[in-house]
Design a protein around this motif. Structure first.
Motif, PDB file in Angstrom:
ATOM      1  N   ARG A   1       0.863  -1.179  -0.069  1.00  0.00           N
ATOM      2  CA  ARG A   1      -0.042   0.021   0.084  1.00  0.00           C
ATOM      3  C   ARG A   1       0.968   1.255  -0.046  1.00  0.00           C
ATOM      4  O   ARG A   1       0.565   2.211  -0.710  1.00  0.00           O
ATOM      5  CB  ARG A   1      -0.860  -0.013   1.261  1.00  0.00           C
ATOM      6  N   MET A   2       1.918   1.410   0.912  1.00  0.00           N
ATOM      7  CA  MET A   2       2.934   2.576   0.894  1.00  0.00           C
ATOM      8  C   MET A   2       3.460   2.450  -0.404  1.00  0.00           C
ATOM      9  O   MET A   2       3.552   3.687  -0.966  1.00  0.00           O
ATOM     10  CB  MET A   2       3.988   2.289   1.988  1.00  0.00           C
ATOM     11  N   LEU A   3       4.104   1.568  -1.108  1.00  0.00           N
ATOM     12  CA  LEU A   3       4.513   1.696  -2.396  1.00  0.00           C
ATOM     13  C   LEU A   3       3.765   2.085  -3.307  1.00  0.00           C
ATOM     14  O   LEU A   3       3.735   2.708  -4.293  1.00  0.00           O
ATOM     15  CB  LEU A   3       5.225   0.119  -2.688  1.00  0.00           C
ATOM     16  N   GLY A   4       2.568   1.760  -3.391  1.00  0.00           N
ATOM     17  CA  GLY A   4       1.395   2.172  -4.348  1.00  0.00           C
ATOM     18  C   GLY A   4       1.010   3.433  -4.360  1.00  0.00           C
ATOM     19  O   GLY A   4       0.877   4.234  -5.344  1.00  0.00           O
ATOM     20  N   GLU A   5       0.945   4.145  -3.200  1.00  0.00           N
ATOM     21  CA  GLU A   5       0.578   5.578  -3.027  1.00  0.00           C
ATOM     22  C   GLU A   5       1.990   6.361  -3.504  1.00  0.00           C
ATOM     23  O   GLU A   5       1.635   7.222  -4.385  1.00  0.00           O
ATOM     24  CB  GLU A   5       0.714   5.842  -1.363  1.00  0.00           C
TER      25      GLU A   5
ATOM     26  N   MET B   1       4.275   9.317  -7.972  1.00  0.00           N
ATOM     27  CA  MET B   1       5.306   9.549  -8.610  1.00  0.00           C
ATOM     28  C   MET B   1       5.817   8.464  -9.565  1.00  0.00           C
ATOM     29  O   MET B   1       6.785   7.845  -9.104  1.00  0.00           O
ATOM     30  CB  MET B   1       6.524  10.204  -7.774  1.00  0.00           C
ATOM     31  N   PRO B   2       5.144   8.043 -10.631  1.00  0.00           N
ATOM     32  CA  PRO B   2       5.423   6.631 -11.107  1.00  0.00           C
ATOM     33  C   PRO B   2       6.894   6.922 -12.006  1.00  0.00           C
ATOM     34  O   PRO B   2       7.338   7.902 -12.494  1.00  0.00           O
ATOM     35  CB  PRO B   2       4.578   6.464 -12.374  1.00  0.00           C
ATOM     36  N   ALA B   3       7.673   5.797 -11.651  1.00  0.00           N
ATOM     37  CA  ALA B   3       9.161   5.828 -12.043  1.00  0.00           C
ATOM     38  C   ALA B   3       9.612   4.312 -12.435  1.00  0.00           C
ATOM     39  O   ALA B   3       9.187   3.571 -11.574  1.00  0.00           O
ATOM     40  CB  ALA B   3      10.017   6.457 -11.410  1.00  0.00           C
ATOM     41  N   SER B   4      10.379   3.975 -13.479  1.00  0.00           N
ATOM     42  CA  SER B   4      10.898   2.681 -13.499  1.00  0.00           C
ATOM     43  C   SER B   4      11.758   2.386 -12.498  1.00  0.00           C
ATOM     44  O   SER B   4      12.018   0.873 -12.209  1.00  0.00           O
ATOM     45  CB  SER B   4      11.633   2.351 -14.935  1.00  0.00           C
ATOM     46  N   GLY B   5      12.294   3.164 -11.698  1.00  0.00           N
ATOM     47  CA  GLY B   5      13.030   2.748 -10.460  1.00  0.00           C
ATOM     48  C   GLY B   5      12.393   2.638  -9.272  1.00  0.00           C
ATOM     49  O   GLY B   5      12.833   2.185  -8.165  1.00  0.00           O
ATOM     50  N   SER B   6      11.038   3.009  -9.377  1.00  0.00           N
ATOM     51  CA  SER B   6      10.056   2.704  -8.088  1.00  0.00           C
ATOM     52  C   SER B   6      10.849   3.218  -6.650  1.00  0.00           C
ATOM     53  O   SER B   6      11.072   4.560  -6.525  1.00  0.00           O
ATOM     54  CB  SER B   6       9.594   1.412  -8.122  1.00  0.00           C
ATOM     55  N   PHE B   7      10.720   2.283  -5.841  1.00  0.00           N
ATOM     56  CA  PHE B   7      11.294   2.664  -4.445  1.00  0.00           C
ATOM     57  C   PHE B   7      12.750   3.215  -4.447  1.00  0.00           C
ATOM     58  O   PHE B   7      12.975   3.992  -3.524  1.00  0.00           O
ATOM     59  CB  PHE B   7      10.769   1.483  -3.573  1.00  0.00           C
ATOM     60  N   SER B   8      13.477   2.917  -5.409  1.00  0.00           N
ATOM     61  CA  SER B   8      14.887   3.598  -5.191  1.00  0.00           C
ATOM     62  C   SER B   8      14.870   4.981  -5.654  1.00  0.00           C
ATOM     63  O   SER B   8      15.425   5.718  -4.996  1.00  0.00           O
ATOM     64  CB  SER B   8      15.608   2.883  -6.514  1.00  0.00           C
ATOM     65  N   VAL B   9      13.809   5.393  -6.749  1.00  0.00           N
ATOM     66  CA  VAL B   9      13.674   6.926  -6.867  1.00  0.00           C
ATOM     67  C   VAL B   9      12.952   7.402  -5.617  1.00  0.00           C
ATOM     68  O   VAL B   9      13.343   8.477  -5.325  1.00  0.00           O
ATOM     69  CB  VAL B   9      12.798   6.815  -8.224  1.00  0.00           C
ATOM     70  N   HIS B  10      11.807   6.824  -5.218  1.00  0.00           N
ATOM     71  CA  HIS B  10      11.386   7.510  -4.007  1.00  0.00           C
ATOM     72  C   HIS B  10      12.368   7.542  -2.756  1.00  0.00           C
ATOM     73  O   HIS B  10      12.167   8.747  -2.226  1.00  0.00           O
ATOM     74  CB  HIS B  10      10.222   6.633  -3.632  1.00  0.00           C
ATOM     75  N   ALA B  11      13.238   6.439  -2.559  1.00  0.00           N
ATOM     76  CA  ALA B  11      14.070   6.804  -1.489  1.00  0.00           C
ATOM     77  C   ALA B  11      15.071   7.962  -1.733  1.00  0.00           C
ATOM     78  O   ALA B  11      15.453   8.634  -0.717  1.00  0.00           O
ATOM     79  CB  ALA B  11      14.748   5.350  -1.369  1.00  0.00           C
ATOM     80  N   GLU B  12      15.315   8.011  -2.871  1.00  0.00           N
ATOM     81  CA  GLU B  12      16.371   9.207  -3.024  1.00  0.00           C
ATOM     82  C   GLU B  12      15.802  10.555  -2.835  1.00  0.00           C
ATOM     83  O   GLU B  12      16.387  11.505  -2.633  1.00  0.00           O
ATOM     84  CB  GLU B  12      16.962   8.929  -4.682  1.00  0.00           C
ATOM     85  N   ARG B  13      14.413  10.707  -3.389  1.00  0.00           N
ATOM     86  CA  ARG B  13      13.805  11.991  -3.103  1.00  0.00           C
ATOM     87  C   ARG B  13      13.425  12.381  -1.638  1.00  0.00           C
ATOM     88  O   ARG B  13      13.392  13.492  -1.330  1.00  0.00           O
ATOM     89  CB  ARG B  13      12.304  11.886  -3.998  1.00  0.00           C
ATOM     90  N   ALA B  14      13.427  10.976  -1.004  1.00  0.00           N
ATOM     91  CA  ALA B  14      12.848  11.275   0.375  1.00  0.00           C
ATOM     92  C   ALA B  14      14.031  11.390   1.377  1.00  0.00           C
ATOM     93  O   ALA B  14      14.081  12.431   2.221  1.00  0.00           O
ATOM     94  CB  ALA B  14      11.854  10.043   0.809  1.00  0.00           C
TER      95      ALA B  14
END
Length: 459
Positions: free
Chosen positions: A63-67, A72-85
């Motif tokens: 659910r977190m990942l889906g949110e 912010m859709p990206a081919s790197g998914s959670f790696s991109v989210h971690a970088e931004r966060a």
């Protein structure tokens, strides 16, 4: 750090049906069909509670990942989210750890599928089967992304059909509707030591045995970036997957421990085969072999896809060699696919040559990495949710339940699982080796960060 992501140069060939089935089928693997026997052996009927706990953690992560992926859709998914966060170090670390995890696990899947195929055709050596699988799925991943989607759609459809058929047959047997069966009642749930024969510690051991079977749910958020409407597609895929996954896992465990005494289960043997045998389904073992074979090839295909997209995303952000950025006319990152296949093939060779030494160390080194990845997903969501609410609340089309309380509860549960693994003799090496691998990647990330800061300070 940029507030907007550049447009993806990748193809948009995945349809909603591909993503929905990938979300459903991505976590239905050999871990459920075969590995669940080990969980039943330690927890008894309490394995149902173990799956509920492990499944709840996986559902919260999904659910977190889906949110974040819908916003912010990206081919790197959670790696991109971690970088931004959290910063570049986090995106680099989680991206490389996940890539390493996928290409090592890929070897287990390729070897497992080859062993089954070798049993059917002993004249073809195991290494030849591995080669055939690797060539076929490399070809599928080098072609248009819709080929990957079609492979996964039909693989997932077969797995889901197998589980639904199993649940229907199991329920009919429980109520004594099938020929030569009589209603079993609750004897197997309450006999042989009761519902929790090993107490709470048995349930905990069951969680440790089954939680990693939920790995693979992350790939659907990576794939969403290659659909026509990523934000909408990932939201729908996550919503449909979350509850059904829990239903398939918990439902089939409930059928197994109701129909058969848990004491008859043996680690390494499929409890599904045992149930089908007990209700008189002919050739149950071969039927399940086919399903496990498909599950392994499905996971192999998905891991090749996920690893190639992850390393491509790292290259996009300057965290992997820029040469991996070359994209074919059809929008496929072919060099990224070949790099992942090459390392995956090395893993397979190590598994075939040294399964109990070199490869075992590599497998232990990724054993607990999934929990580290999930923890970084939760930390990223804690940070990004507030930022998205401030800057672009309209993109929050899929929201994490009871934020921030359930996110923190999931983090606490993951920390508890890691601590419990440290006190478990069989799981301890995984935690220690995985911690070592994570520390090594974090050290490289730290050195890169220092170099970047020095370069910025130097005129």
């Amino acid at each position: 750090m940029h507030d907007t992501l550049p447009a993806e140069p990748l193809s948009h060939g995945l349809k909603q049906r591909h993503l929905t089935m990938l979300g459903l089928g991505g976590v239905i693997g050999a871990g459920l069909f075969v590995g669940s026997g080990a969980g039943i052996a330690v927890a008894g009927p309490g394995i149902v509670v173990s799956y509920l706990i492990a499944g709840a953690i996986a559902m919260l992560v999904m659910r977190m990942l889906g949110e974040m992926s819908a916003a912010m859709p990206a081919s790197g998914s959670f790696s991109v989210h971690a970088e931004r966060a959290l910063g570049r170090w986090a995106g680099f670390s989680v991206g490389w750890l996940y890539w390493f995890l996928l290409v090592v696990v890929l070897a287990v899947e390729a070897t497992g599928a080859a062993k089954i195929a070798n049993g059917w055709a002993p004249g073809v050596p195991q290494w030849a089967w591995v080669l055939i699988f690797m060539v076929v799925f490399t070809g599928a991943n080098l072609a248009a992304v819709k080929n990957f989607g079609e492979f996964e759609f039909w693989f997932a459809a077969l797995k889901i059909f197998a589980i639904v058929a199993f649940l229907v047959l199991g329920l009919l047997a429980i109520f004594g509707v099938l020929p030569d069966t009589s209603a079993v009642g609750l004897a197997n749930l309450t006999g042989q030591g009761g519902f929790l024969p090993a107490g709470v510690s048995g349930v905990v051991s069951g969680v440790l045995a089954v939680i990693f079977a939920f790995g693979g749910l992350e790939v659907v958020t990576i794939a969403a970036a290659e659909s026509d409407d990523p934000a909408r597609a990932v939201g729908r895929a996550v919503r449909s997957a979350v509850w059904r996954i829990l239903f398939f896992y918990v439902g089939s465990m409930l059928v197994i421990v109701t129909l058969l005494p848990w004491t008859s289960m043996k680690p390494g043997q499929s409890p599904y085969v045992a149930v089908l045998d007990s209700i008189g389904i002919p050739s149950a073992g071969q039927i399940m072999n086919i399903v496990v074979f498909v599950a392994l090839l499905s996971a192999l295909n998905a891991n090749l896809y996920g690893s190639s997209r992850m390393i491509f995303s790292l290259a996009e952000r300057g965290e992997a060699p820029r040469g991996l950025l070359k994209v074919s006319g059809g929008g496929v990152p072919r060099r990224a696919v070949l790099a992942s296949v090459a390392f995956g093939f090395v893993s397979v060779l190590l598994n075939l040559k040294w399964p109990d030494s070199v490869f075992l160390y590599m497998l232990n080194a990724v054993g607990a990495v999934l929990l580290f990845v999930w923890a970084l997903i939760a930390l990223s969501q804690l940070r990004l949710r507030r930022r998205i609410e401030r800057e672009a609340p309209e993109t929050l089309t899929l929201r994490m339940w009871a934020f921030p309380h359930l996110t923190r509860a999931a983090l606490a549960a993951m920390a508890a699982v890691l601590v419990l693994m440290l006190f478990d003799d069989t799981a301890r090496p995984q935690v220690l080796w995985s911690s070592g691998a994570t520390a090594a990647v974090l050290a490289v990330a730290g050195v890169r960060e220092l170099r970047t800061r020095r370069a910025v300070k130097t005129p």
